[in-house]
Design an enzyme around this catalytic site. Structure first.
Site: not given
Length: 625
Positions: A336, A378
């Protein structure tokens, strides 16, 4: 008696006379403590035997640590004072009952109580009592009244799992189709066992990789998981450790990889790494080995920001990744917000050489332990940085939600940012980005984006009787978008229930629980879209043409085209996102016979280009014969 006294006096004079004036008599020093590694222990909790455990805490700058718990009635005593060696404290304890769970904590400098950062199970005074016994049977009760704060659960013989698949490897990960799942909102059970019960559905959809949103211990029981607290423990709100292992094993038996969503950009206040060094308001102090005192990112910050330039953070990150690959046979990670893995001040968009070095180092360490591990970022930064990471073998999320949704709603012909048409989805092609490797994980929906069908239903355009807000019409246009997306080579991702047109608004209560609509599968128009997704996914899995690096794509206008080539095999994909019929020259690149995938209709082309009329929302995929 006098003779004896005189004799002793003379001996003392002789000793003084024989001594050098500079010599002093010093007591023999205590033996230097051994390091934990010298006695077979590492950071965290080590099972030494059936009745004994070892504990090691890395705590630079701390003066004393005591182990308190069930085994000493939560009393502070010298018997359980941990030995200090350099920046670590350690202790061995025995006389424990084999297989029995004990709850304990570290008491640091007589004021801070924490669980071990490496613990594989916690006892939570605020949230455990709300976990159903159907989710986690026989959960040990928190010792209320004896201590406070989160504690760790230890055991000399924790339950083991008998793996059925011991050496899984995903074939062709460069063209995998990932299914992203939030365990909480996927089944009525809201458990990992519930997800496992739906593997037939997922496998029939043609999925070969599942990405689970974060399931290591997060704060509370009701969460997306991006507020992590303990990085080595599965969250009990979804099941037992063996429930997770059984799920992963079942996926591997079906040829499905499991990717773990991992949050290493930040932590929150329950993390012991934060609590050991905070200013009283869960803000890291300057002596914290792992965190920055303030986040360098000027636009996006959550909780406490990891300092990824710290050697201590890097060692911790490596341990986290190694643990899940070894103990749970995780096939890889989606990290993330990797644009945050830097100490460079700014919003993280611009190319950052220091960040690139940090991320390559982390990835190298993962691949040292598992050479075929799937690594996904990401990242969402400037393409100049993403192309470097892609060339390194890292896969990167590619968010094409806005543009695809503008096309499905019927607004794709309008001019948007950068003077491009709003429905331009060329950026879903890795070749369009100038990448040499197919490492773009393009998607129309993820947990973060508003749902395609919600916006179709709410904002879809209309001409005459053709109305995107009509359910069947909106679904057909979403099918067309899926056919375009899934025809492009490179890995792809589908958000849970996207294949049946999930249309409940995300942003009415962004992080809140959402309706679970398995009944959608029984709605004729929605089941038809599921079948389109399944057909496309299975085609990608079985036909190497969809892994080719020789293709062209014209995806800017309302009438979109893709041509795939591999040897003598061709695929031509077309779709009309206008609100009226459109006739256009289609580039088949050769004359010959073609079969349409969804209708089995056959056509013969007499030249490289041929005019084909498509109704609004219509799509076709032709395979050469």
């Amino acid at each position: 008696m006098k003779i004896r006294v005189i004799f002793i006096f003379l001996l003392s004079l002789l000793f003084i006379a024989c001594s050098d004036d500079n010599d002093t008599i010093t007591p023999k020093p205590d033996p230097e403590p051994e390091t934990p590694s010298e006695i077979g222990m590492r950071d965290g909790i080590t099972v030494i035997s059936e009745d004994s455990l070892g504990f090691v805490l890395f705590a630079p700058g701390k003066q004393s640590v005591y182990l308190i718990g069930d085994f000493n009635n939560w009393q502070v005593s010298d018997e359980y004072k941990m030995v200090k060696k350099d920046d670590r404290f350690y202790i061995k304890i025995g006389n424990l009952e084999k297989g029995k769970e004990y709850i304990c904590q570290y008491l640091i400098d007589n004021k801070i109580k924490v669980a071990d950062p490496y613990t594989s199970k916690i006892s939570d005074p605020w949230n455990d009592e709300d976990i159903s016994s159907s989710i986690y049977p026989n959960l040990i009760a928190y010792p209320t009244g004896k201590t406070d704060q989160i504690a760790m659960v230890v055991n000399t013989a924790p339950a083991t799992y008998d793996w059925k698949v011991t050496n899984f490897s995903l074939s062709n990960p460069d063209n995998m189709v990932i299914y992203e799942i939030l365990i909480r909102d996927f089944t009525e059970e809201r458990s990992i066992k519930g997800v496992q019960s739906k593997l037939d559905y997922i496998q029939n959809l043609g999925i070969n990789a599942i990405e689970l949103m974060p399931f290591n211990e997060f704060e509370g029981n009701d969460s997306w998981g991006y507020n992590p607290s303990f990085y080595f423990a599965t969250d009990k709100a979804y099941g037992t450790p063996n429930d997770y292992k059984a799920f992963i094993d079942a996926c591997h038996q079906r040829g499905i990889a499991v990717i773990m969503d991992m949050v290493l950009n930040h932590s929150y206040g329950q993390s012991p790494l934060v609590r050991m060094y905070d200013d009283g308001n869960y803000n890291p102090t300057s002596d914290n080995p792992w965190y920055n005192t303030t986040s360098p990112n000027t636009d996006y910050s959550w909780g406490s920001d990891f300092n990824h330039e710290s050697k201590y953070t890097q060692a911790f990150v490596d341990s986290v990744c190694a643990f899940w690959m070894k103990e749970y046979k995780i096939d890889g990670f989606r990290f993330d917000f990797t644009k945050g893995f830097t100490n460079k001040t700014g919003n993280g968009w611009d190319k950052d050489d220091s960040r690139i070095a940090i991320l390559k180092r982390m990835t190298d360490e993962i691949w040292k332990r598992k050479s075929d591990a799937i690594v996904i970022f990401e990242h969402l930064t400037d393409n100049s940085e993403e192309v470097i990471l892609s060339d390194y073998g890292i896969k990167l999320w590619g968010n094409i939600n806005y543009n695809f949704n503008e096309a499905t709603m019927g607004w794709g012909a309008e001019i948007g940012d950068y003077n491009k048409m709003k429905g331009d989805v060329n950026w879903a092609s890795y070749l369009e980005r100038g990448w040499s490797k197919p490492n773009l994980v393009a998607y129309m929906e993820s947990h973060d984006e508003e749902r395609i069908m919600f916006k179709n239903n709410s904002y879809g355009d209309a001409i005459g009787d053709y109305d995107v807000k009509n359910l069947a019409t909106g679904l057909q246009r979403t099918e067309a978008a899926a056919v375009i997306l899934l025809s492009l080579p490179g890995p792809k991702m589908i958000w849970q229930f996207g294949e049946v047109g999930y249309d409940f608004e995300l942003n009415d209560d962004r992080l809140g629980k959402k309706p679970i609509r398995w009944d959608y599968y029984n709605v004729t128009e929605r089941k038809a879209m599921y079948d389109v997704y399944a057909k496309m996914n299975k085609l990608r899995n079985s036909n190497s043409l969809f892994s080719t690096n020789t293709y062209t794509a014209d995806l800017a206008g309302q009438y979109k085209q893709i041509l795939l080539k591999s040897g003598n095999n061709y695929a031509c994909v077309i779709a009309n996102f206008d609100l009226v019929p459109v006739s256009a020259d289609v580039n088949f690149e050769k004359a010959g016979s073609w079969t349409e995938l969804f209708t089995n209709a056959q056509i013969t082309t007499t030249s490289e280009k041929q005019k084909v009329e498509l109704q609004p929302g219509e799509y076709r995929l032709y395979l050469s014969e």
